[in-house]
Scaffold this active site. Structure first.
Site, mmCIF file in Angstrom:
data_model
loop_
_atom_site.group_PDB
_atom_site.id
_atom_site.type_symbol
_atom_site.label_atom_id
_atom_site.label_comp_id
_atom_site.label_asym_id
_atom_site.label_seq_id
_atom_site.Cartn_x
_atom_site.Cartn_y
_atom_site.Cartn_z
ATOM 1 N N THR A 206 -34.815 -71.323 11.699
ATOM 2 C CA THR A 206 -36.459 -71.164 11.016
ATOM 3 C C THR A 206 -36.488 -71.765 12.839
ATOM 4 O OG1 THR A 206 -36.092 -70.899 8.748
ATOM 5 C CG2 THR A 206 -38.424 -71.308 10.093
ATOM 6 N N VAL A 235 -38.324 -65.148 -0.966
ATOM 7 C CA VAL A 235 -39.661 -65.017 -0.139
ATOM 8 C C VAL A 235 -39.019 -66.783 0.198
ATOM 9 C CG1 VAL A 235 -42.195 -66.058 0.619
ATOM 10 C CG2 VAL A 235 -41.191 -63.419 -0.297
ATOM 11 N N ASP A 237 -40.091 -70.877 1.897
ATOM 12 C CA ASP A 237 -41.571 -71.763 2.598
ATOM 13 C C ASP A 237 -42.087 -71.965 4.019
ATOM 14 O OD1 ASP A 237 -38.652 -72.840 3.952
ATOM 15 O OD2 ASP A 237 -39.511 -74.586 4.690
HETATM 16 N N1 GLY Z 1 -36.963 -72.125 5.538
HETATM 17 C C1 GLY Z 1 -36.690 -70.928 5.673
HETATM 18 C C2 GLY Z 1 -36.269 -70.203 4.796
HETATM 19 O O1 GLY Z 1 -35.479 -71.106 3.733
HETATM 20 O O2 GLY Z 1 -36.308 -68.952 4.398
#
Ligand code: GLY
Length: 359
Positions: A206, A235, A237
């Site tokens: 990310t 989905v 965080d």
């Molecule tokens: N931190 C990115 C996800 O888990 O989608």
């Protein structure tokens, strides 16, 4: 982290109710990077894949750009990069081989935010998140509705799966199970064909990027292709305000990368901002968030043999005074910083435990 800082953290952690059981873990952490810069100088911080993003955001801030426009332009570089398979174009797909993107933005000066989740066929979800903020009365739009909203604003659909990502997805699919019909290339003597997935890493790359300008205005963006090979519609965080990102213009900004499910359960970003409001440094607040995730991970399937989380999360924070920091459960690890005086630098983040050696 200096001894004095560490003592300060332990004292404040105790006051905030961090379990005594965590103290050895905190004492184990070895590195940290917290710095203060004068408020008249802008600061951009990012996850480690944001060296170019933070440099671009700083360039724009120095030209007088708004903090949100600056960080979005920064992360667009990574979203557009086919070689970064954790964000935007070329992101690793869901289990059906379809790329689904999540992103959120927050604009501190106007206390606004926007987000999209499970967005297909549009490579810059961060731009659509900003459009949700500016051109709708909503904060989060998902799936087909998000795609239609983007198209209504002139965005063109394109296939986001690169040849490289398709190959990685196919390899995963082929190794998923010894009990399905998908098999990798193998010879007649091969054992455990298909069982390799248990040893392969599920990527949750990310990019998070946050900026404070010379006026002390703050904005941030988090954008991702999410967990590789996820169940379609999953989905994480990143598009959830308070979990993957949070900004309060009076206090600072925080964001996260790593296992999204852990951040969703702990609402880490808003907690980090609130801990900074209570006087914690960005690094201390990030450490408290990592500690909270450790304390709240109870499911055996998510724990290693020594009882620690079998995953990592990493947090990034900057406050209005220009202090910044990062921390993770496992380290060492780095984050990107640009204070406008030189090229973006990768600094060591703090951490609770050393990453175990691979067996
Ligand atoms: N931190 C990115 C996800 O888990 O989608």
């Amino acid at each position: 982290m200096k001894d004095m800082d560490r003592r300060g953290f332990i004292t404040s952690a105790t006051m905030l109710g961090v379990g005594a059981a965590m103290m050895p873990a905190i004492a184990e952490r070895a590195h940290g990077a917290t710095a203060r810069v004068p408020l008249s100088r802008p600061v951009v911080i990012s996850s480690a894949n944001g060296v170019r993003a933070s440099a671009r955001a700083m360039e724009l801030l120095r030209q007088g750009a708004d903090t949100l426009d600056a960080v979005i332009a920064g992360v667009n570089i990574v979203e557009d990069d086919p070689n970064d398979d954790s964000v935007g174009y070329g992101g690793l797909p869901n289990e059906d081989g379809v790329v689904e993107l999540d992103a959120s933005v927050m604009h501190g000066p106007t206390c606004r935010g926007g987000a999209v989740a499970s967005l297909r066929n549009i490579k810059n979800p961060s731009k659509i998140a900003k459009l949700v903020m500016e051109r709708s009365d909503h904060v989060l739009i998902v799936g087909d509705g998000a795609l239609r909203f983007a198209k209504a604003h002139g965005f063109k659909e394109e296939d986001l799966l690169t040849e490289q990502s398709r190959r990685k997805w196919l390899e995963w699919k082929e190794r998923l199970s010894t009990e399905d019909d998908w098999l990798p290339a193998h010879d007649a003597a091969a054992k455990d064909v298909g069982a390799v997935i248990a040893r392969s890493e599920r990527l949750t790359g990310t990019i998070h990027c946050a900026a404070v300008d010379a006026k002390g205005d703050i904005s941030a963006v988090t954008t991702t292709s999410g967990l590789a090979f996820k169940i379609p519609g999953r989905v994480g965080d990143s598009p959830i305000l308070g979990a993957g990102l949070y900004v309060d213009n009076a206090v600072g900004a925080a964001g996260s990368t790593g296992r999204g499910e852990a951040n969703l359960l702990s609402c880490a970003s808003v907690m980090i901002v609130e801990w900074m409001r209570l006087g914690k440094s960005p690094e201390e607040a990030c450490l408290l968030a990592a500690t909270r995730v450790v304390d709240h991970t109870k499911m055996r399937r998510l724990l290693t043999d020594d009882g620690r989380p079998a995953f990592n999360v990493r947090y990034y924070a900057v406050n209005k005074a220009g202090q910044y920091g990062s921390a993770s459960i496992y380290g060492p690890g780095t984050f990107a910083v640009n204070t406008g005086e030189q090229a973006s630098r990768l600094l060591d983040g703090a951490y609770l435990f050393k990453t175990p050696e691979k067996q």
